[in-house]
Design a protein around this motif. Sequence first.
Motif, PDB file in Angstrom:
ATOM      1  N   THR A 282       0.849  -1.188   0.000  1.00 44.34           N
ATOM      2  CA  THR A 282       0.000   0.000   0.000  1.00 44.34           C
ATOM      3  C   THR A 282       0.883   1.236   0.000  1.00 44.34           C
ATOM      4  O   THR A 282       2.106   1.136   0.170  1.00 44.34           O
ATOM      5  CB  THR A 282      -0.937  -0.001   1.224  1.00 44.34           C
ATOM      6  OG1 THR A 282      -1.898   1.055   1.083  1.00 44.34           O
ATOM      7  CG2 THR A 282      -0.153   0.224   2.512  1.00 44.34           C
TER       8      THR A 282
ATOM      9  N   GLY B  77       0.948   5.726   1.032  1.00 47.03           N
ATOM     10  CA  GLY B  77       0.328   6.720   1.890  1.00 47.03           C
ATOM     11  C   GLY B  77       1.250   7.885   2.166  1.00 47.03           C
ATOM     12  O   GLY B  77       2.177   8.163   1.403  1.00 47.03           O
TER      13      GLY B  77
ATOM     14  N   ASN C 113      -3.406   3.960   2.521  1.00 46.50           N
ATOM     15  CA  ASN C 113      -4.628   3.566   1.823  1.00 46.50           C
ATOM     16  C   ASN C 113      -5.176   2.258   2.399  1.00 46.50           C
ATOM     17  O   ASN C 113      -6.396   2.046   2.434  1.00 46.50           O
ATOM     18  CB  ASN C 113      -4.355   3.415   0.324  1.00 46.50           C
ATOM     19  CG  ASN C 113      -4.025   4.757  -0.323  1.00 46.50           C
ATOM     20  OD1 ASN C 113      -4.567   5.798   0.081  1.00 46.50           O
ATOM     21  ND2 ASN C 113      -3.133   4.738  -1.294  1.00 46.50           N
ATOM     22  N   ASP C 114      -4.274   1.388   2.830  1.00 47.06           N
ATOM     23  CA  ASP C 114      -4.677   0.172   3.530  1.00 47.06           C
ATOM     24  C   ASP C 114      -4.168   0.288   4.957  1.00 47.06           C
ATOM     25  O   ASP C 114      -3.023  -0.034   5.265  1.00 47.06           O
ATOM     26  CB  ASP C 114      -4.084  -1.064   2.842  1.00 47.06           C
ATOM     27  CG  ASP C 114      -4.546  -2.373   3.484  1.00 47.06           C
ATOM     28  OD1 ASP C 114      -5.223  -2.312   4.528  1.00 47.06           O
ATOM     29  OD2 ASP C 114      -4.216  -3.448   2.945  1.00 47.06           O
ATOM     30  N   GLN C 115      -5.020   0.747   5.854  1.00 46.38           N
ATOM     31  CA  GLN C 115      -4.599   1.016   7.225  1.00 46.38           C
ATOM     32  C   GLN C 115      -4.220  -0.251   7.988  1.00 46.38           C
ATOM     33  O   GLN C 115      -3.587  -0.183   9.039  1.00 46.38           O
ATOM     34  CB  GLN C 115      -5.713   1.751   7.983  1.00 46.38           C
ATOM     35  CG  GLN C 115      -5.764   3.246   7.693  1.00 46.38           C
ATOM     36  CD  GLN C 115      -4.482   3.951   8.135  1.00 46.38           C
ATOM     37  OE1 GLN C 115      -3.762   4.516   7.306  1.00 46.38           O
ATOM     38  NE2 GLN C 115      -4.178   3.927   9.437  1.00 46.38           N
TER      39      GLN C 115
END
Length: 260
Positions: free
Chosen positions: A82, A84, A99-101
């Motif tokens: 991901t 971020g 974006n993918d926590q």
Amino acid sequence: MPFRQLITREFKQWGLAALIVLLTLSATMQWTPAREQKPVDSQEEKAAATKLYQHVREARATWRDFPGFTADVAVCYNGQCTTGKLVADKEFNVKLTLNDQALSEWSLPKLRSVIGHRKYRQQKPIPATFADQEVNHPLGRLVNIDGKNVSFRLQGDVMTEVHRRSDKSWFTISTLDVWRTRENEVLPQVTSVTYRDPQSGAILSNLSNTFGFKRVGKFDLPASMLTVECGEKFDRNVGSIKLSNHRLLTDSSLSQTETN
């Protein structure tokens, strides 16, 4: 006189003579009380250990007058990736937005650690002692910190190992290679972290880490991290973090990141 009585009398006479000689010698010799004898860890050695530990602590790279920074972040963990944004403010608070926590659970603690360890603190001398007389160990001298359950290996200006053990945990951090800043300060570049069972000493897991840095202004900021973790039951996890587009913060840029 019977032979046995003759021998007994001779031994007594010689024993008495030996005792007289010993007492005469003791009256003329200067005996040093135990409390005045030089201890194994002399004051000179304690001073040397304290000085070496202080030298290594002062050689570590820290960020003075740190304004904070932002960076784009790419995280991959066991094949899941991901992207971020990272924001670290001047108080060393770290905010990671991915974006993918789900991947922040692994990556955020690592980022907080590598950034938080750069915070400048005045290094007042801490009393230390050499743990042994082994001066040719490949990783340097082993030093104990007085009153603490932690030891360090020190070589030149590098803290090559950290040993910390308690009833609840036991781990060793080994620094195998370092990054030198323009100021010749030290950053860990290749490390190995071993966790053990505090009771049995059995190895529970090992983490192999490599770190990369990028010079931005007067700061060497983190640019990459790669970790391979092996557990006791054939567990193996691999993760990486890459940072790019580093920008130092100003008051105005910080306010912009907070509104985004």
